[in-house]
Design a protein around this motif. Structure first.
Motif, PDB file in Angstrom:
ATOM      1  N   GLN A 116      -5.212  16.299   5.378  1.00 43.30           N
ATOM      2  CA  GLN A 116      -6.377  15.970   6.207  1.00 43.30           C
ATOM      3  C   GLN A 116      -6.151  14.766   7.107  1.00 43.30           C
ATOM      4  N   MET A 117      -5.010  14.103   6.955  1.00 40.25           N
ATOM      5  CA  MET A 117      -4.742  12.923   7.779  1.00 40.25           C
ATOM      6  C   MET A 117      -4.538  13.319   9.248  1.00 40.25           C
ATOM      7  N   PRO A 118      -4.883  12.436  10.181  1.00 41.73           N
ATOM      8  CA  PRO A 118      -4.809  12.779  11.614  1.00 41.73           C
ATOM      9  C   PRO A 118      -3.441  13.263  12.069  1.00 41.73           C
ATOM     10  N   ALA A 119      -2.368  12.756  11.473  1.00 35.64           N
ATOM     11  CA  ALA A 119      -1.026  13.129  11.920  1.00 35.64           C
ATOM     12  C   ALA A 119      -0.651  14.558  11.518  1.00 35.64           C
ATOM     13  N   PHE A 120      -1.390  15.148  10.567  1.00 32.16           N
ATOM     14  CA  PHE A 120      -0.955  16.435  10.010  1.00 32.16           C
ATOM     15  C   PHE A 120      -2.006  17.544  10.060  1.00 32.16           C
ATOM     16  N   ARG A 121      -3.262  17.207  10.197  1.00 31.23           N
ATOM     17  CA  ARG A 121      -4.302  18.217   9.987  1.00 31.23           C
ATOM     18  C   ARG A 121      -4.276  19.345  11.019  1.00 31.23           C
ATOM     19  N   ASP A 122      -3.742  19.096  12.205  1.00 34.84           N
ATOM     20  CA  ASP A 122      -3.731  20.156  13.216  1.00 34.84           C
ATOM     21  C   ASP A 122      -2.583  21.146  13.034  1.00 34.84           C
ATOM     22  N   GLU A 123      -1.507  20.713  12.359  1.00 31.17           N
ATOM     23  CA  GLU A 123      -0.326  21.587  12.241  1.00 31.17           C
ATOM     24  C   GLU A 123      -0.118  22.156  10.839  1.00 31.17           C
ATOM     25  N   LEU A 124      -0.664  21.501   9.807  1.00 35.24           N
ATOM     26  CA  LEU A 124      -0.341  21.895   8.440  1.00 35.24           C
ATOM     27  C   LEU A 124      -1.502  22.583   7.741  1.00 35.24           C
ATOM     28  N   ARG A 125      -1.137  23.412   6.759  1.00 37.32           N
ATOM     29  CA  ARG A 125      -2.130  24.159   5.982  1.00 37.32           C
ATOM     30  C   ARG A 125      -1.841  23.970   4.497  1.00 37.32           C
ATOM     31  N   ALA A 126      -2.906  23.705   3.719  1.00 36.74           N
ATOM     32  CA  ALA A 126      -2.765  23.478   2.277  1.00 36.74           C
ATOM     33  C   ALA A 126      -2.957  24.774   1.504  1.00 36.74           C
ATOM     34  N   ILE A 127      -2.173  24.915   0.430  1.00 42.14           N
ATOM     35  CA  ILE A 127      -2.280  26.075  -0.462  1.00 42.14           C
ATOM     36  C   ILE A 127      -2.514  25.550  -1.877  1.00 42.14           C
ATOM     37  N   GLU A 128      -3.684  25.817  -2.452  1.00 43.35           N
ATOM     38  CA  GLU A 128      -3.970  25.392  -3.817  1.00 43.35           C
ATOM     39  C   GLU A 128      -3.384  26.406  -4.799  1.00 43.35           C
ATOM     40  N   VAL A 129      -2.733  25.902  -5.849  1.00 43.76           N
ATOM     41  CA  VAL A 129      -2.130  26.779  -6.853  1.00 43.76           C
ATOM     42  C   VAL A 129      -2.515  26.289  -8.235  1.00 43.76           C
ATOM     43  N   CYS A 180       0.821  -1.214   0.000  1.00 40.97           N
ATOM     44  CA  CYS A 180       0.000   0.000   0.000  1.00 40.97           C
ATOM     45  C   CYS A 180       0.853   1.263   0.000  1.00 40.97           C
ATOM     46  N   ALA A 181       0.465   2.236  -0.828  1.00 41.58           N
ATOM     47  CA  ALA A 181       1.124   3.536  -0.844  1.00 41.58           C
ATOM     48  C   ALA A 181       1.095   4.153   0.550  1.00 41.58           C
ATOM     49  N   ALA A 182       2.264   4.653   0.983  1.00 37.47           N
ATOM     50  CA  ALA A 182       2.413   5.105   2.372  1.00 37.47           C
ATOM     51  C   ALA A 182       1.454   6.225   2.738  1.00 37.47           C
ATOM     52  N   GLY A 183       1.133   7.087   1.795  1.00 37.91           N
ATOM     53  CA  GLY A 183       0.268   8.219   2.095  1.00 37.91           C
ATOM     54  C   GLY A 183      -1.155   7.836   2.443  1.00 37.91           C
ATOM     55  N   LEU A 184      -1.522   6.583   2.185  1.00 40.39           N
ATOM     56  CA  LEU A 184      -2.888   6.127   2.455  1.00 40.39           C
ATOM     57  C   LEU A 184      -2.967   5.267   3.713  1.00 40.39           C
ATOM     58  N   ARG A 185      -1.935   5.343   4.513  1.00 37.89           N
ATOM     59  CA  ARG A 185      -1.838   4.468   5.691  1.00 37.89           C
ATOM     60  C   ARG A 185      -3.033   4.583   6.616  1.00 37.89           C
ATOM     61  N   PHE A 186      -3.428   5.795   6.976  1.00 37.92           N
ATOM     62  CA  PHE A 186      -4.473   5.975   7.984  1.00 37.92           C
ATOM     63  C   PHE A 186      -5.811   5.385   7.551  1.00 37.92           C
ATOM     64  N   PRO A 187      -6.349   5.740   6.368  1.00 38.30           N
ATOM     65  CA  PRO A 187      -7.644   5.145   6.003  1.00 38.30           C
ATOM     66  C   PRO A 187      -7.570   3.643   5.756  1.00 38.30           C
ATOM     67  N   VAL A 188      -6.472   3.173   5.140  1.00 35.44           N
ATOM     68  CA  VAL A 188      -6.387   1.755   4.806  1.00 35.44           C
ATOM     69  C   VAL A 188      -6.279   0.900   6.067  1.00 35.44           C
ATOM     70  N   GLU A 189      -5.502   1.343   7.054  1.00 33.26           N
ATOM     71  CA  GLU A 189      -5.425   0.597   8.313  1.00 33.26           C
ATOM     72  C   GLU A 189      -6.792   0.542   8.994  1.00 33.26           C
ATOM     73  N   GLN A 190      -7.515   1.644   8.951  1.00 37.91           N
ATOM     74  CA  GLN A 190      -8.833   1.660   9.586  1.00 37.91           C
ATOM     75  C   GLN A 190      -9.792   0.698   8.890  1.00 37.91           C
ATOM     76  N   ILE A 191      -9.778   0.703   7.560  1.00 38.35           N
ATOM     77  CA  ILE A 191     -10.661  -0.191   6.804  1.00 38.35           C
ATOM     78  C   ILE A 191     -10.273  -1.651   7.040  1.00 38.35           C
ATOM     79  N   ALA A 192      -8.965  -1.913   7.081  1.00 40.93           N
ATOM     80  CA  ALA A 192      -8.496  -3.287   7.300  1.00 40.93           C
ATOM     81  C   ALA A 192      -8.943  -3.804   8.669  1.00 40.93           C
ATOM     82  N   ARG A 193      -8.853  -2.971   9.684  1.00 41.35           N
ATOM     83  CA  ARG A 193      -9.312  -3.382  11.010  1.00 41.35           C
ATOM     84  C   ARG A 193     -10.823  -3.653  11.010  1.00 41.35           C
ATOM     85  N   GLN A 194     -11.532  -2.770  10.334  1.00 46.04           N
ATOM     86  CA  GLN A 194     -12.984  -2.904  10.221  1.00 46.04           C
ATOM     87  C   GLN A 194     -13.344  -4.213   9.505  1.00 46.04           C
TER      88      GLN A 194
END
Length: 558
Positions: A228-241, A58-72
């Motif tokens: 938007q992932m839990p590890a980053f959403r509180d500290e990081l901000r996205a800029i669309e260009v 699995c692509a590393a960037g999808l870790r959070f949702p994929v782990e949750q779905i796998a547990r489910q």
């Protein structure tokens, strides 16, 4: 006699050392497994562990949702999913090197890798999941004035990027910025040089985002979902260009050819891609889900199939059902009968009997119902010929069919495609009215059949002297029948495959289409000409290009 005095304290100390060592090993094993992202089977009801395991790259960037779905999934079905995370490119190379290993699934962050896995013979089915786009990311408390890509080129801005040779995000960034000319080169050329001098390349998007979070770099380019992932959403901000806005990448999961349990792998892939199971989890983590299928542990679909296709598709359907652990209720009949039935079904809904997929004998009858279907793919074609008894010279051309005393069999125009095409052909040749007049004359035999499958038997049994039939129907009886060909622009029937707009199993239907498109030999064996354009027809819709409006609205992929 000498008595040995035992020292309880010494013995207890030794046992403590042994037990302590064992505990340390156990902790290390758990930590190692955690680092590699491997989900272990948990005790189910009654205390026993899972009885089956699947291996997912699995692509590393999808870790959070994929782990949750796998547990489910494990909680629901007691099937554990062992996950190895990494860059999409790195994982693809690993799968290729270990192609005879027992990996079951590959989840890539960019559909380019899914396509590449198929082209290299590493993957079979591919199922789309969700889309994600590119953004610049900075810390929410950053003092740097960054509003666009060119701001990343400033000498005091440290930039992090994913390596294009390791991660899907890196390849997507390079692809997008190579389209922007700058100073005789491209914006990618400039940014690559700048990062080489003032920043860092990392193998996964999570490592890039972590560098921004930790302050190791000032800015980076990541997926919009990463922010938007839990590890980053509180500290990081996205800029669309603007330079990155159009680059939307489709996240897909592939069933690997190395899998020794492809049916179980497909079941989990369907779970990941179900609109009422895995897809809501991807959406919660910032991805834009596709319009997925409804989850059913053992899906069931209805397939209306024109009779002429039966010999080509029957075995394909049987293999598909077994691999997918699905039921395909196939109804073979004349297309006039099938389409008339469609028109009477309440609301054209599958739960009321409307087909999920339809393969017509010719485009003629699909056009009568195409408002209820997605765009069709032309799979094959077959010639319309005159069938005559072996050795007979009574009929050598179309005009001979209207001669007195020649017994003729044709299709009934309102019930089957061969009948409709025969009528169109004879009208074009100026023979249709003559044949109808002959039909009404005493002693003449002109019979009309409700299905193409019923025409040739009349020639075989000697009930008629000639019949207008599909070449595919005739070829099964060449020991008793001769074929008379004729030149006409209207003597070709083209077989299209389409998926109902109302189906709850569109992706399953696309996989059935893919199975059909991967089986040209079945059509050629049945006497069809397999159309070259069908070989490259995509089984799924491509991702939409994102605009500012659709990015805000979270437009789903069709």
């Amino acid at each position: 006699m000498h008595h040995v005095t035992r020292n309880p304290g010494r013995i207890n100390s030794l046992w403590l050392l042994v037990l302590g060592g064992a505990a340390t090993v156990a902790v290390l094993v758990l930590l190692l497994r955690s680092d590699f992202g491997i989900l272990q089977p948990s005790a189910g009801p009654g205390g026993s562990g899972s009885t089956q395991r699947l291996a997912l790259y699995c692509a590393a960037g999808l870790r959070f949702p994929v782990e949750q779905i796998a547990r489910q999934y494990e909680e629901e079905y007691r099937i554990a999913v062992q996950i190895q995370f990494g860059g999409s490119d790195t994982l693809l190379h690993q799968i290729e090197v270990n192609k005879f290993d027992t990996g079951d699934l590959y989840l890539a962050a960019d559909d380019w890798y899914a396509d590449e896995a198929r082209q290299r013979g590493l993957a079979a089915e591919t199922i789309p999941l969700a889309s994600q786009g590119l953004v610049i990311v900075v810390r929410k408390d950053s003092a740097k004035q960054i509003a666009g890509i060119r701001d990343l080129l400033a000498g005091d801005v440290r930039v992090g990027l994913a390596n294009p040779d390791q991660a899907a995000i890196g390849r997507a960034t390079k692809r997008a910025l190579e389209q922007v000319p700058l100073d005789g080169g491209t914006l990618w050329d400039r940014l690559e040089r700048h990062v080489t001098k003032h920043g860092v390349f990392k193998p996964t998007v999570n490592e890039v985002a972590s560098d921004v979070k930790l302050g190791s770099v000032d800015a980076a380019i990541v997926w919009d979902a990463t922010v938007q992932m839990p590890a980053f959403r509180d500290e990081l901000r996205a800029i669309e260009v603007a330079e990155l806005l159009a680059e939307m990448d489709l996240v897909s999961v592939c069933v690997l050819n190395s899998s020794r349990q492809p049916t179980a792998a497909l079941k989990f892939a369907r779970y990941l891609s179900a609109r009422d199971r895995g897809l809501p989890v991807f959406e919660q983590h910032g991805l834009k889900p596709v319009d997925g299928d409804h989850w059913t542990e053992r899906p069931e679909v209805t397939f209306f199939c024109g009779s002429v296709n039966r010999r080509a598709v029957e075995e394909i359907i049987a293999e598909f059902q077994q691999r997918e652990d699905a039921t395909v209720n196939t109804i073979y009949d004349g297309c006039g009968i099938l389409t008339s039935r469609m028109q009477t079904i309440d609301g054209q809904r599958p739960e009321h009997g409307f087909p999920d997929v339809y393969m017509a004998c010719d485009r003629y009858y699909l056009e009568n119902v195409n408002q209820w279907f997605q765009d069709a793919v032309d799979v094959s074609d077959t010639e319309i010929v005159i069938a005559v008894p072996k050795g007979s010279t009574k009929v050598r051309a179309l005009a001979d069919l209207v001669q007195p005393g020649v017994r003729v069999a044709v299709g009934e125009p309102s019930q089957c495609t061969i009948g409709a095409l025969t009528r169109r052909l004879l009208v074009h040749e100026g023979l249709y009215d003559q044949l109808k007049a002959k039909q009404n004359q005493p002693g003449e035999v002109v019979v009309e059949k409700s299905s193409s499958a019923l025409i040739v038997p009349d020639v075989v049994t000697g009930h008629v002297d000639a019949a207008l039939a599909y070449l595919t129907d005739v070829k099964a009886n060449l020991d008793t029948i001769d074929v008379v060909r004729f030149d006409s622009s209207l003597n070709l029937a083209i077989q299209p495959f389409s998926i109902a707009k109302s189906s709850d199993h569109k992706h399953l239907g696309r996989r059935l289409l893919r199975k059909i498109l991967d089986s040209p030999e079945a059509f050629e064996k049945a006497g069809f000409h397999f159309r070259p354009s069908a070989e490259s027809a995509p089984p799924t819709s491509p991702p939409q290009k994102r605009t500012a409006a659709s990015a805000d609205a979270g437009t789903a992929i069709p």
